[in-house]
Design a protein around this motif. Structure first.
Motif, PDB file in Angstrom:
ATOM      1  N   THR A   1       0.810  -1.174  -0.109  1.00  0.00           N
ATOM      2  CA  THR A   1      -0.016   0.203   0.227  1.00  0.00           C
ATOM      3  C   THR A   1       0.876   1.034   0.028  1.00  0.00           C
ATOM      4  OG1 THR A   1      -1.736  -1.096   1.318  1.00  0.00           O
ATOM      5  CG2 THR A   1      -1.875   1.212   1.282  1.00  0.00           C
ATOM      6  N   SER A   2       0.328   2.155  -0.771  1.00  0.00           N
ATOM      7  CA  SER A   2       1.106   3.619  -0.618  1.00  0.00           C
ATOM      8  C   SER A   2       0.428   4.553  -0.236  1.00  0.00           C
ATOM      9  CB  SER A   2       2.102   4.015  -1.824  1.00  0.00           C
ATOM     10  OG  SER A   2       1.128   3.698  -3.019  1.00  0.00           O
ATOM     11  N   THR A   3       0.916   5.719   0.091  1.00  0.00           N
ATOM     12  CA  THR A   3       0.467   7.085   0.197  1.00  0.00           C
ATOM     13  C   THR A   3       1.519   8.221   0.139  1.00  0.00           C
ATOM     14  OG1 THR A   3      -1.003   8.500   1.588  1.00  0.00           O
ATOM     15  CG2 THR A   3       0.512   7.012   2.589  1.00  0.00           C
ATOM     16  N   MET A   4       0.965   9.244  -0.558  1.00  0.00           N
ATOM     17  CA  MET A   4       1.641  10.410  -0.332  1.00  0.00           C
ATOM     18  C   MET A   4       1.185  11.494   0.591  1.00  0.00           C
ATOM     19  SD  MET A   4       2.743  10.707  -4.453  1.00  0.00           S
ATOM     20  CE  MET A   4       1.191  10.919  -5.224  1.00  0.00           C
ATOM     21  N   ASP A   5       0.386  11.201   1.365  1.00  0.00           N
ATOM     22  CA  ASP A   5      -0.236  12.166   2.504  1.00  0.00           C
ATOM     23  C   ASP A   5       0.223  11.512   3.793  1.00  0.00           C
ATOM     24  OD1 ASP A   5      -1.881  13.774   3.802  1.00  0.00           O
ATOM     25  OD2 ASP A   5      -3.585  12.789   3.489  1.00  0.00           O
ATOM     26  N   PRO A   6       1.283  12.455   4.268  1.00  0.00           N
ATOM     27  CA  PRO A   6       1.542  11.956   5.737  1.00  0.00           C
ATOM     28  C   PRO A   6       0.693  12.003   6.674  1.00  0.00           C
ATOM     29  CG  PRO A   6       2.509  14.054   5.183  1.00  0.00           C
ATOM     30  CD  PRO A   6       1.660  13.647   3.839  1.00  0.00           C
ATOM     31  N   TYR A   7      -0.604  12.706   6.662  1.00  0.00           N
ATOM     32  CA  TYR A   7      -1.665  13.024   7.498  1.00  0.00           C
ATOM     33  C   TYR A   7      -2.602  11.462   7.676  1.00  0.00           C
ATOM     34  CZ  TYR A   7      -0.271  17.663   8.156  1.00  0.00           C
ATOM     35  OH  TYR A   7       0.362  18.864   8.247  1.00  0.00           O
TER      36      TYR A   7
ATOM     37  N   LEU B   1      11.569  10.756   5.488  1.00  0.00           N
ATOM     38  CA  LEU B   1      11.511  11.807   6.428  1.00  0.00           C
ATOM     39  C   LEU B   1      11.411  13.121   6.218  1.00  0.00           C
ATOM     40  CD1 LEU B   1      14.619  10.633   8.615  1.00  0.00           C
ATOM     41  CD2 LEU B   1      12.266  10.350   9.304  1.00  0.00           C
ATOM     42  N   GLU B   2      11.548  13.590   4.924  1.00  0.00           N
ATOM     43  CA  GLU B   2      11.247  14.782   4.325  1.00  0.00           C
ATOM     44  C   GLU B   2       9.945  14.914   3.425  1.00  0.00           C
ATOM     45  OE1 GLU B   2      14.947  17.255   3.396  1.00  0.00           O
ATOM     46  OE2 GLU B   2      15.956  15.397   3.312  1.00  0.00           O
ATOM     47  N   MET B   3       9.171  15.700   4.441  1.00  0.00           N
ATOM     48  CA  MET B   3       7.661  15.719   3.623  1.00  0.00           C
ATOM     49  C   MET B   3       7.016  16.934   3.970  1.00  0.00           C
ATOM     50  SD  MET B   3       6.126  11.942   3.646  1.00  0.00           S
ATOM     51  CE  MET B   3       6.382  11.602   5.549  1.00  0.00           C
ATOM     52  N   PRO B   4       6.455  17.806   3.033  1.00  0.00           N
ATOM     53  CA  PRO B   4       5.855  18.772   3.255  1.00  0.00           C
ATOM     54  C   PRO B   4       4.658  18.900   4.169  1.00  0.00           C
ATOM     55  CG  PRO B   4       5.246  18.650   1.185  1.00  0.00           C
ATOM     56  CD  PRO B   4       6.298  17.477   1.628  1.00  0.00           C
ATOM     57  N   GLY B   5       4.497  19.749   5.075  1.00  0.00           N
ATOM     58  CA  GLY B   5       3.207  19.663   6.125  1.00  0.00           C
ATOM     59  C   GLY B   5       3.535  18.936   7.407  1.00  0.00           C
ATOM     60  N   ARG B   6       3.659  17.708   7.216  1.00  0.00           N
ATOM     61  CA  ARG B   6       4.103  16.816   8.241  1.00  0.00           C
ATOM     62  C   ARG B   6       5.274  15.909   7.891  1.00  0.00           C
ATOM     63  NH1 ARG B   6      -0.345  12.828  11.262  1.00  0.00           N
ATOM     64  NH2 ARG B   6      -0.624  14.786  12.429  1.00  0.00           N
ATOM     65  N   ASP B   7       6.512  16.124   8.669  1.00  0.00           N
ATOM     66  CA  ASP B   7       7.774  15.297   8.089  1.00  0.00           C
ATOM     67  C   ASP B   7       7.496  14.011   8.864  1.00  0.00           C
ATOM     68  OD1 ASP B   7       8.811  15.483  10.750  1.00  0.00           O
ATOM     69  OD2 ASP B   7      10.060  17.315  10.233  1.00  0.00           O
ATOM     70  N   GLY B   8       8.490  13.075   8.523  1.00  0.00           N
ATOM     71  CA  GLY B   8       8.664  11.644   9.136  1.00  0.00           C
ATOM     72  C   GLY B   8       8.660  11.770  10.481  1.00  0.00           C
TER      73      GLY B   8
ATOM     74  N   MET C   1       5.925   9.851  13.151  1.00  0.00           N
ATOM     75  CA  MET C   1       6.188   8.985  14.303  1.00  0.00           C
ATOM     76  C   MET C   1       5.599   9.444  15.395  1.00  0.00           C
ATOM     77  SD  MET C   1      10.195   7.550  13.396  1.00  0.00           S
ATOM     78  CE  MET C   1      10.948   8.905  12.906  1.00  0.00           C
ATOM     79  N   GLU C   2       5.708  10.746  15.784  1.00  0.00           N
ATOM     80  CA  GLU C   2       4.978  11.184  16.980  1.00  0.00           C
ATOM     81  C   GLU C   2       3.680  11.058  16.887  1.00  0.00           C
ATOM     82  OE1 GLU C   2       6.525  12.204  20.111  1.00  0.00           O
ATOM     83  OE2 GLU C   2       8.217  11.350  18.864  1.00  0.00           O
ATOM     84  N   ALA C   3       3.001  11.303  15.924  1.00  0.00           N
ATOM     85  CA  ALA C   3       1.562  11.016  15.764  1.00  0.00           C
ATOM     86  C   ALA C   3       1.093   9.645  16.094  1.00  0.00           C
ATOM     87  CB  ALA C   3       0.893  11.609  14.481  1.00  0.00           C
ATOM     88  N   LEU C   4       1.950   8.743  15.436  1.00  0.00           N
ATOM     89  CA  LEU C   4       1.533   7.250  15.642  1.00  0.00           C
ATOM     90  C   LEU C   4       1.591   6.930  17.020  1.00  0.00           C
ATOM     91  CD1 LEU C   4       3.719   5.498  12.731  1.00  0.00           C
ATOM     92  CD2 LEU C   4       1.227   5.518  13.150  1.00  0.00           C
ATOM     93  N   LYS C   5       2.909   7.587  17.641  1.00  0.00           N
ATOM     94  CA  LYS C   5       2.841   7.058  19.208  1.00  0.00           C
ATOM     95  C   LYS C   5       1.552   7.695  20.171  1.00  0.00           C
ATOM     96  CE  LYS C   5       7.830   7.299  19.535  1.00  0.00           C
ATOM     97  NZ  LYS C   5       8.876   8.012  19.798  1.00  0.00           N
ATOM     98  N   GLU C   6       1.181   9.067  19.686  1.00  0.00           N
ATOM     99  CA  GLU C   6       0.013   9.549  20.435  1.00  0.00           C
ATOM    100  C   GLU C   6      -1.229   8.934  20.017  1.00  0.00           C
ATOM    101  OE1 GLU C   6       0.152  13.755  19.473  1.00  0.00           O
ATOM    102  OE2 GLU C   6       2.345  14.108  20.387  1.00  0.00           O
ATOM    103  N   ASP C   7      -1.192   8.524  18.803  1.00  0.00           N
ATOM    104  CA  ASP C   7      -2.390   7.765  18.454  1.00  0.00           C
ATOM    105  C   ASP C   7      -2.779   6.467  18.922  1.00  0.00           C
ATOM    106  OD1 ASP C   7      -4.955   8.183  16.601  1.00  0.00           O
ATOM    107  OD2 ASP C   7      -3.967   6.338  15.707  1.00  0.00           O
ATOM    108  N   GLU C   8      -1.430   5.969  19.335  1.00  0.00           N
ATOM    109  CA  GLU C   8      -1.333   4.564  19.851  1.00  0.00           C
ATOM    110  C   GLU C   8      -2.174   3.595  18.877  1.00  0.00           C
ATOM    111  OE1 GLU C   8      -3.546   4.399  23.657  1.00  0.00           O
ATOM    112  OE2 GLU C   8      -1.842   5.376  24.729  1.00  0.00           O
TER     113      GLU C   8
END
Length: 314
Positions: free
Chosen positions: A38-44, A62-69, A73-80
């Protein structure tokens, strides 16, 4: 043990804002034999995608506009988003100084840009092997935990889990100044039935009785097999004695219905002893002992009947 097919069947998410990089990684992985991509170009979108699909590996630029890598990773941790707390992230970076920061942020490994074909394949394979072994170990641990808490024949809670559930039920009843009951049940003449049908027939009967008991009580109640042909039901949150008596009568009726075992109709009944918190005890051991004594009284009085401990007024 894992084999090559297990690794190639792993689910992989590619996250990169550059379509050319996404297509290149997809080509590399498909040529290596990976099928679930699966792929996505939307980090959100990463958190929602991972929460839904539980990927075995996330290839994260790691380098993406709006939300970087790093922010992903922080969002994944907070979102559990990962139930077991293990985030299988392999970061992609062209900056050597980002590698240590990425590992400190939770990434398990990294791939350097521009891509080296052998490096990409090797790091992905190695990380998937570790990830899948981790999942396999978690599955085995859960299976062992389940075996430790459940009867292997019927799948019902065993004595250990029953004790825990009863302790919780007593604590709840104490807080709410309510009642709970313990129903100790023993099948009448099971030994003779077991001798006639053999152990396979006896086991089939026990499983059938277990199913009927679960169907006869409420969802909040616990039905456990504590050994042989003995079952215990913890009746939770009783409002008054009549509730308990109706439930016990329903249990006796459910057990006494004819059973079809090995092509034969088998009739079985049960004797039941009942104790009620707090009338007959305020702890697990006392309530179990009181219900057991009441069971012996029921057996002495005949079959297919129940006795309440001490005949106390409820």
């Amino acid at each position: 043990m894992l084999d090559a097919a297990d690794i190639l069947a792993a689910s992989i998410l590619i996250v990169d804002d550059q379509e050319v990089n996404v297509r290149l990684l997809e080509q590399i992985l498909r040529e290596a034999g990976y099928r679930r991509l699966t792929s996505t170009m939307d980090p959100y979108a990463v958190c929602d995608l991972h929460r839904t699909n539980r990927y075995d590996l996330i290839l994260l630029d790691l380098e993406m506009p709006g939300r970087d890598g790093f922010q992903v990773m922080e969002a994944l941790k907070e979102d559990e988003a990962d139930a077991d707390g293990y985030f299988p992230i392999l970061v992609i970076t062209a900056h050597p100084d980002h590698k240590l920061r990425a590992l400190a942020s939770g990434a398990k490994d990294f791939i350097s840009k521009p891509f080296d074909l052998m490096e990409v394949r090797t790091r992905i394979h190695n990380m998937l092997e570790v990830r899948l072994l981790y999942k396999q170990l978690e599955h085995q641990n859960r299976a062992l935990e389940s075996l430790a808490l459940h009867d292997p024949l019927t799948g019902l809670p065993n004595r250990r889990l029953l004790m825990d559930r009863m302790a919780l039920g007593i604590a709840h009843a104490r807080r709410n100044r309510g009642n709970m009951a313990v129903v100790y049940l023993d099948l009448d003449g099971f030994k003779e039935i077991n001798d006639t049908l053999g152990h396979d027939g006896g086991d089939a009967l026990l499983k059938m009785v277990a199913t009927r008991l679960v169907g006869a009580v409420r969802q909040e109640d616990t039905v456990a097999r504590v050994g042989g042909d003995e079952f215990v039901i913890a009746l939770a949150e009783l409002s008054h004695g009549d509730d308990m008596e109706k439930l016990v009568s329903k249990v006796l009726q459910a057990v006494s219905k004819p059973c079809s075992i090995q092509g034969s109709s088998v009739n079985v009944t049960a004797s039941v002893g009942v104790s009620v918190y707090p009338v007959h005890g305020d702890n697990v051991e006392t309530l179990m002992k009181s219900a057991d004594l009441a069971l012996y009284e029921a057996k002495g009085a005949g079959k297919n009947d129940y006795r309440i401990s001490g005949l106390a007024e409820l």
